[in-house]
Design a protein around this motif. Structure first.
Motif, short mmCIF file in Angstrom:
data_model
loop_
_atom_site.label_atom_id
_atom_site.label_comp_id
_atom_site.label_asym_id
_atom_site.label_seq_id
_atom_site.Cartn_x
_atom_site.Cartn_y
_atom_site.Cartn_z
N THR A 185 76.31 41.00 64.41
CA THR A 185 75.44 42.17 64.27
C THR A 185 76.05 43.28 65.14
O THR A 185 76.44 43.02 66.27
N ILE A 186 76.13 44.51 64.60
CA ILE A 186 76.68 45.62 65.39
C ILE A 186 75.59 46.63 65.68
O ILE A 186 74.93 47.13 64.75
N VAL A 187 75.38 46.92 66.98
CA VAL A 187 74.37 47.89 67.42
C VAL A 187 75.08 49.04 68.13
O VAL A 187 75.88 48.83 69.04
N ASP A 188 74.78 50.25 67.68
CA ASP A 188 75.35 51.46 68.28
C ASP A 188 74.46 51.92 69.43
O ASP A 188 73.31 52.29 69.21
N LEU A 189 75.02 51.85 70.64
CA LEU A 189 74.27 52.29 71.82
C LEU A 189 74.90 53.56 72.41
O LEU A 189 74.60 53.93 73.55
N ALA A 190 75.75 54.22 71.65
CA ALA A 190 76.42 55.43 72.14
C ALA A 190 75.71 56.70 71.66
O ALA A 190 76.05 57.79 72.10
N GLY A 191 74.74 56.53 70.77
CA GLY A 191 74.02 57.69 70.24
C GLY A 191 72.71 57.93 70.96
O GLY A 191 72.44 57.31 71.99
N PRO A 192 71.87 58.81 70.41
CA PRO A 192 70.61 59.16 71.06
C PRO A 192 69.62 57.99 71.14
O PRO A 192 68.82 57.92 72.08
N ALA A 193 69.66 57.07 70.18
CA ALA A 193 68.76 55.90 70.20
C ALA A 193 69.51 54.73 69.58
O ALA A 193 70.38 54.92 68.72
N PRO A 194 69.20 53.47 70.01
CA PRO A 194 69.91 52.31 69.47
C PRO A 194 69.79 52.23 67.95
O PRO A 194 68.70 52.42 67.40
N ALA A 195 70.92 51.99 67.29
CA ALA A 195 70.92 51.97 65.83
C ALA A 195 71.73 50.80 65.30
O ALA A 195 72.73 50.39 65.91
N LEU A 196 71.28 50.25 64.18
CA LEU A 196 71.97 49.12 63.55
C LEU A 196 73.12 49.63 62.68
O LEU A 196 72.92 50.44 61.78
N LEU A 197 74.34 49.13 62.96
CA LEU A 197 75.49 49.50 62.14
C LEU A 197 75.82 48.41 61.11
O LEU A 197 76.38 48.71 60.07
N ARG A 198 75.52 47.15 61.44
CA ARG A 198 75.80 46.06 60.50
C ARG A 198 74.87 44.90 60.83
O ARG A 198 74.87 44.45 61.98
N PRO A 199 74.09 44.38 59.87
CA PRO A 199 73.33 43.16 60.14
C PRO A 199 74.31 42.00 60.26
O PRO A 199 75.37 42.02 59.63
N GLY A 200 73.98 40.99 61.07
CA GLY A 200 74.90 39.88 61.27
C GLY A 200 74.23 38.70 61.92
O GLY A 200 73.05 38.43 61.68
N GLY A 201 74.98 38.00 62.74
CA GLY A 201 74.56 36.69 63.25
C GLY A 201 73.36 36.70 64.17
O GLY A 201 72.67 35.68 64.30
N ALA B 204 71.80 39.64 56.71
CA ALA B 204 73.27 39.61 56.74
C ALA B 204 73.80 39.01 55.44
O ALA B 204 74.77 39.51 54.87
N VAL B 205 73.16 37.93 54.98
CA VAL B 205 73.59 37.29 53.72
C VAL B 205 73.51 38.30 52.58
O VAL B 205 74.47 38.48 51.81
N ASN B 206 72.38 39.01 52.46
CA ASN B 206 72.22 39.98 51.36
C ASN B 206 73.21 41.13 51.47
O ASN B 206 73.77 41.58 50.47
N ASP B 207 73.43 41.61 52.71
CA ASP B 207 74.38 42.70 52.93
C ASP B 207 75.77 42.29 52.43
O ASP B 207 76.43 43.04 51.71
N ARG B 208 76.22 41.09 52.79
CA ARG B 208 77.56 40.65 52.39
C ARG B 208 77.62 40.44 50.89
O ARG B 208 78.62 40.76 50.24
N LEU B 209 76.56 39.87 50.31
CA LEU B 209 76.58 39.63 48.86
C LEU B 209 76.58 40.94 48.09
O LEU B 209 77.27 41.09 47.09
N ARG B 210 75.82 41.94 48.58
CA ARG B 210 75.81 43.25 47.91
C ARG B 210 77.20 43.87 47.92
O ARG B 210 77.67 44.41 46.93
N ARG B 211 77.86 43.80 49.08
CA ARG B 211 79.21 44.38 49.18
C ARG B 211 80.20 43.60 48.33
O ARG B 211 81.09 44.18 47.71
N ALA B 212 80.03 42.27 48.31
CA ALA B 212 80.91 41.44 47.48
C ALA B 212 80.72 41.78 46.01
O ALA B 212 81.68 41.88 45.26
N ALA B 213 79.46 41.99 45.60
CA ALA B 213 79.18 42.32 44.20
C ALA B 213 79.81 43.65 43.85
O ALA B 213 80.40 43.82 42.78
N HIS B 214 79.71 44.61 44.77
CA HIS B 214 80.25 45.94 44.52
C HIS B 214 81.76 45.92 44.37
O HIS B 214 82.33 46.65 43.56
#
Ligand code: TXA
Ligand code: MG
Length: 299
Positions: free
Chosen positions: A169-185, A284-294
């Motif tokens: 899972t990637i979380v951006d803590l460099a911006g104004p508020a914590p944000a999700l960049l990628r769902p993951g483990g 995370a599973v759905n995110d990867r499957l969507r990208r794989a489908a695309h």
């Protein structure tokens, strides 16, 4: 080519690249402070050079060597989830090579949980590593997948099958508020519980942010009714393989990429994959499957 931990450390210190096990997927590692070595990673993957790499650390105590500031949210998430499948994006230290950050003023950092790789990092210093697949393809979760992707000559430290099976899972803590960049483990819900606030939706950087990624060669259809969609495709004369919707998303995540690889090798016309409930590892599973489908072909 399989190498042991001593040989892996020797190759890395000499500026070479080695595929290493993590709890998520295998990474293709180079010493992160060595820009020439890092360029070899991009060349081996066929990855565009402006795509940033995650730096893998031996312990949270090393954060300050790479991040210019460590906000309280970063310290709290590191304490809760490291070692483990969470990457924090933080403002970078001036000395972090541009080759690692893709020229950004931030750096992605994580402490992986695999004991072999943590010991390796303790010996070599921080390791920059993307997933050890060819650019845009399915990530490897076993040593044999790495050799199939990148060729038999590439040194691989075999740590067995990956326990989590999808990327961090990637979380951006460099911006104004914590944000999700990628769902993951690490489930988003667990991160929000530690932060005491919902995660914002971050602007995802390539390549994990490209819609077509993690792609098998066979056409893939993401389905909420696998049996009906498979039957309809068979009625059109297509040869179909099915990946049923998960009852246990964490277990499904563990076997997901190996299943995509195996189904891809069957040479059917269409893979029909069931969607998971949009919670926990299911995101995370759905995110990867969507990208794989695309990114997959069309039947
Ligand atoms: O589980 C994982 O994260 C695996 C293992 C090997 O650690 N690594 C992995 O790396 O998935 P890779 O390169 O395949 O995906 C890393 C993602 C990319 O989408 C990249 O754009 C993003 O992390 N990333 C890295 N540094 C970043 C930064 N400074 N800002 C925004 N995104 C960043
Ligand atoms: Mg990747």
């Amino acid at each position: 080519m399989r190498v042991d931990a001593d040989e892996a450390a020797r190759i890395l210190r000499a500026g070479g690249i080695v595929a290493v096990p993590t709890e998520t997927v295998y990474g293709l590692a180079a010493v992160a402070s060595d820009p020439v070595a890092v360029r070899r990673v991009f060349a081996a993957k066929g990855r565009p050079v402006d795509h940033p790499l995650i730096v893998h650390l031996a312990s949270a105590a090393d954060l300050g060597d790479w991040a210019a500031t460590v906000p309280p949210a970063a310290a709290a998430l590191a304490a809760a989830f490291w070692p483990g499948p969470l990457t924090l994006v933080l403002p970078r230290q001036a000395g972090v090579p541009d080759e690692v950050t893709g020229g950004l003023d931030t750096v992605g950092l994580r402490v992986p949980a695999h004991p072999l790789t943590r010991a390796l990092i303790a010996a070599t210093g921080g390791l920059a590593a993307p997933s050890a697949n060819r650019f845009g393809r399915v990530s490897p979760t076993e040593a044999a997948h790495v050799s199939a992707e990148l060729g038999p000559a590439l040194p691989v430290l075999d740590g067995g099958p990956c326990a989590v099976g999808v990327e961090s899972t990637i979380v951006d803590l460099a911006g104004p508020a914590p944000a999700l960049l990628r769902p993951g483990g690490v489930p988003v819900e667990a991160i929000e519980a530690v932060l005491g606030a919902p995660l914002g939706v971050g602007v995802r950087r390539a390549p994990g942010g490209l819609p077509s990624h993690y792609a098998p060669r066979t056409a893939l259809l993401l389905s909420s009714d696998v049996e009906a969609d498979a039957a309809a495709a068979r009625a059109r004369g297509l040869r179909v393989a099915v990946l049923p919707a998960p009852s246990d998303p964490a277990q499904h995540a563990r076997g997901l990429y190996a299943a995509l690889r195996a189904l891809d090798a069957e040479g059917v016309d269409l893979l029909v994959a069931g969607v998971a409930a949009e919670a926990g590892l299911g995101r995370a599973v759905n995110d990867r499957l969507r990208r794989a489908a695309h990114g997959s072909g069309r039947p």
